[in-house]
Design a protein around this motif. Structure first.
Motif, mmCIF file in Angstrom:
data_model
loop_
_atom_site.group_PDB
_atom_site.id
_atom_site.type_symbol
_atom_site.label_atom_id
_atom_site.label_comp_id
_atom_site.label_asym_id
_atom_site.label_seq_id
_atom_site.Cartn_x
_atom_site.Cartn_y
_atom_site.Cartn_z
ATOM 1 N N HIS A 85 4.628 0.059 -2.642
ATOM 2 C CA HIS A 85 4.389 0.032 -1.198
ATOM 3 C C HIS A 85 5.619 0.495 -0.413
ATOM 4 O O HIS A 85 5.495 1.118 0.649
ATOM 5 C CB HIS A 85 4.004 -1.383 -0.772
ATOM 6 N N ASN A 86 6.799 0.202 -0.941
ATOM 7 C CA ASN A 86 8.041 0.489 -0.220
ATOM 8 C C ASN A 86 8.551 1.920 -0.389
ATOM 9 O O ASN A 86 9.579 2.277 0.191
ATOM 10 C CB ASN A 86 9.132 -0.493 -0.653
ATOM 11 N N GLN A 87 7.856 2.734 -1.162
ATOM 12 C CA GLN A 87 8.304 4.110 -1.344
ATOM 13 C C GLN A 87 8.151 4.896 -0.045
ATOM 14 O O GLN A 87 7.150 4.788 0.662
ATOM 15 C CB GLN A 87 7.506 4.788 -2.459
ATOM 16 N N ALA A 88 9.158 5.692 0.284
ATOM 17 C CA ALA A 88 9.166 6.449 1.540
ATOM 18 C C ALA A 88 8.077 7.514 1.532
ATOM 19 O O ALA A 88 7.720 8.063 0.482
ATOM 20 C CB ALA A 88 10.532 7.102 1.741
ATOM 21 N N THR A 89 7.557 7.815 2.729
ATOM 22 C CA THR A 89 6.546 8.857 2.888
ATOM 23 C C THR A 89 7.214 10.218 2.917
ATOM 24 O O THR A 89 8.162 10.429 3.681
ATOM 25 C CB THR A 89 5.756 8.643 4.194
ATOM 26 N N SER B 22 -1.258 -1.447 -1.701
ATOM 27 C CA SER B 22 -0.649 -0.937 -2.928
ATOM 28 C C SER B 22 -0.672 -2.037 -3.988
ATOM 29 O O SER B 22 -0.795 -3.227 -3.670
ATOM 30 C CB SER B 22 0.796 -0.519 -2.667
ATOM 31 N N ARG B 23 -0.504 -1.636 -5.226
ATOM 32 C CA ARG B 23 -0.617 -2.612 -6.319
ATOM 33 C C ARG B 23 0.709 -3.322 -6.619
ATOM 34 O O ARG B 23 0.743 -4.240 -7.435
ATOM 35 C CB ARG B 23 -1.154 -1.913 -7.559
ATOM 36 N N SER B 24 1.778 -2.895 -5.956
ATOM 37 C CA SER B 24 3.042 -3.622 -6.105
ATOM 38 C C SER B 24 3.896 -3.388 -4.865
ATOM 39 O O SER B 24 3.714 -2.408 -4.141
ATOM 40 C CB SER B 24 3.806 -3.153 -7.347
ATOM 41 N N PRO C 276 0.529 6.130 0.892
ATOM 42 C CA PRO C 276 1.159 5.051 0.119
ATOM 43 C C PRO C 276 0.821 5.175 -1.364
ATOM 44 O O PRO C 276 -0.254 5.655 -1.737
ATOM 45 C CB PRO C 276 0.551 3.784 0.734
ATOM 46 N N LEU C 277 1.730 4.735 -2.205
ATOM 47 C CA LEU C 277 1.531 4.823 -3.651
ATOM 48 C C LEU C 277 0.814 3.590 -4.188
ATOM 49 O O LEU C 277 0.907 2.492 -3.625
ATOM 50 C CB LEU C 277 2.880 4.975 -4.344
ATOM 51 N N GLY C 278 0.100 3.796 -5.296
ATOM 52 C CA GLY C 278 -0.534 2.676 -5.987
ATOM 53 C C GLY C 278 -1.737 2.105 -5.281
ATOM 54 O O GLY C 278 -2.078 0.938 -5.489
ATOM 55 N N VAL C 279 -2.438 2.909 -4.458
ATOM 56 C CA VAL C 279 -3.622 2.437 -3.728
ATOM 57 C C VAL C 279 -4.861 2.982 -4.438
ATOM 58 O O VAL C 279 -5.128 4.191 -4.405
ATOM 59 C CB VAL C 279 -3.598 2.888 -2.260
ATOM 60 N N ASP C 280 -5.595 2.121 -5.088
ATOM 61 C CA ASP C 280 -6.763 2.558 -5.859
ATOM 62 C C ASP C 280 -7.773 3.287 -4.975
ATOM 63 O O ASP C 280 -8.345 4.306 -5.378
ATOM 64 C CB ASP C 280 -7.438 1.357 -6.521
ATOM 65 N N GLU C 281 -8.018 2.745 -3.790
ATOM 66 C CA GLU C 281 -9.021 3.338 -2.906
ATOM 67 C C GLU C 281 -8.626 4.755 -2.490
ATOM 68 O O GLU C 281 -9.485 5.635 -2.356
ATOM 69 C CB GLU C 281 -9.230 2.469 -1.661
#
Length: 345
Positions: free
Chosen positions: A49-53, A43-45, A61-66
């Motif tokens: 990354h810590n946001q719950a699924t 994740s980019r931050s 996960p959030l903020g993952v460009d790929e």
């Protein structure tokens, strides 16, 4: 790949994959669309990354460009080619994406504890499920409504090498005709099958020959024995299966059906997989008398001797009936019939 061979030639195939090299030997023409490999991408931050699924999803996960690029290419491809059917390899998230894109999808049914809301939502989002195994080893926990929408192909094995008589296979491989031979098919997952339990097995049956195909994991304290031989990776596994008196292996789909095709007594020791996939499959094999299922590797000579005696007492016909030589063709015919049914006016 085995199924694609039987898809009608007038039906174009597009394959979305992060590993196009796996399809180099595809038996028919297909368009390959490369997807970014998003496994392990960051994740980019830290906050993202810590946001719950969400409970309806498994790995988002959030903020993952790929991941954004991966899902974006899938969506763009679905929009561009307007497929009659989208066949999904397990992913509940992609099943939901397909439904949101208004594209009919079929997901591959696999064993395991898949009673969570994510899997159930994925099943609901699909027009059907395709199970590459015999319905005799379906789990009781699989909901009736989902089972009624599932097509069971019978045991699908991608291997087509000829089945040989035991002695003929041994002569080809220069193996003794007068010794008991156990073939261990070591799993390719993780670091390999643990070697230490196999040294105990060799001591438990000193008159027999133990052959190990595939990688093993050593911890440094093992003692080698003359009746335990490592083969490494081999491209003639069927010949060794035919030469063996019994087989010790995990519960991988193709592995199970390779052993069933050769009709050998099967001691099944599952590898770790998400959702306990292999443990669940092994339990079903044991339920129908097709294999002996152990949760862990035997740790002593008496444990091995009991497990081997139980394995030798199996009726191999119960395992053999779980393989269907026509499974891939049946799967292709069902997929084509579903495509025609869904789009008929």
């Amino acid at each position: 790949m085995a199924i694609s061979k039987h898809i009608p030639p007038e039906r174009p195939i597009t394959i979305l994959t992060a590993k196009p090299e796996q399809f180099e030997s595809l038996p028919r023409e297909a368009e390959l669309v490369r997807l970014p490999d998003m496994i392990g991408a960051p994740s980019r931050s830290k906050a993202l990354h810590n946001q719950a699924t969400p409970s309806v999803l498994h790995c988002v996960p959030l903020g993952v460009d790929e991941m954004r690029d991966h899902m974006g290419i899938i969506a763009q491809t679905l929009r561009a080619i307007d497929p009659a059917l989208f066949v999904i390899d397990v992913s509940a998230e992609i099943a939901l994406l397909s439904r949101i894109m208004s594209v009919p999808a079929v997901t591959i049914r696999m064993h395991g504890d898949r009673s969570d809301i994510g899997h159930l939502a994925g099943y609901e989002a699909c027009v059907g499920m395709l199970a590459p195994f015999d319905d005799a080893i379906e789990q009781d926990s699989y909901p009736d409504w989902a089972r009624s929408r599932t097509f069971y192909t019978g045991g699908l094995c991608t291997t087509k090498d000829p089945i040989l008589a035991r002695d003929e296979a041994r002569q080809r491989l220069d193996l003794p005709l007068d010794r008991s031979i156990t073939l261990v098919i070591a799993g390719g997952g993780g670091s390999g099958t643990p070697y230490a339990p196999l040294t105990v097995a060799a001591r438990a049956e000193p008159e027999g020959l133990w052959l190990v195909a595939g990688p093993v994991h050593r911890e440094g304290h093992e003692t080698d024995f003359g009746n335990l031989r490592e083969l490494g990776w081999i491209d003639n596994l069927t010949e060794f299966l035919c030469a063996a008196d019994r087989v010790v292996a995990s519960a991988g789909d193709n592995t199970v059906h390779e052993i069933a095709r050769a009709a050998k007594p099967f001691l099944c020791i599952p590898e770790w997989r998400y959702f306990d996939e292999q443990q669940a499959k092994a339990a079903e094999l044991a339920r129908v008398g097709a294999a002996i299922h152990l949760n862990t590797w035997p740790a002593s000579i008496p444990e091995w001797q009991r497990a081997l005696a139980d394995t030798d007492g199996l009726d191999v016909s119960r395992l053999a009936t779980l393989h269907d030589e026509e499974a891939a063709q049946k799967a292709a015919l069902w997929l084509e019939s579903e495509a025609r049914r869904l789009w008929a006016n």
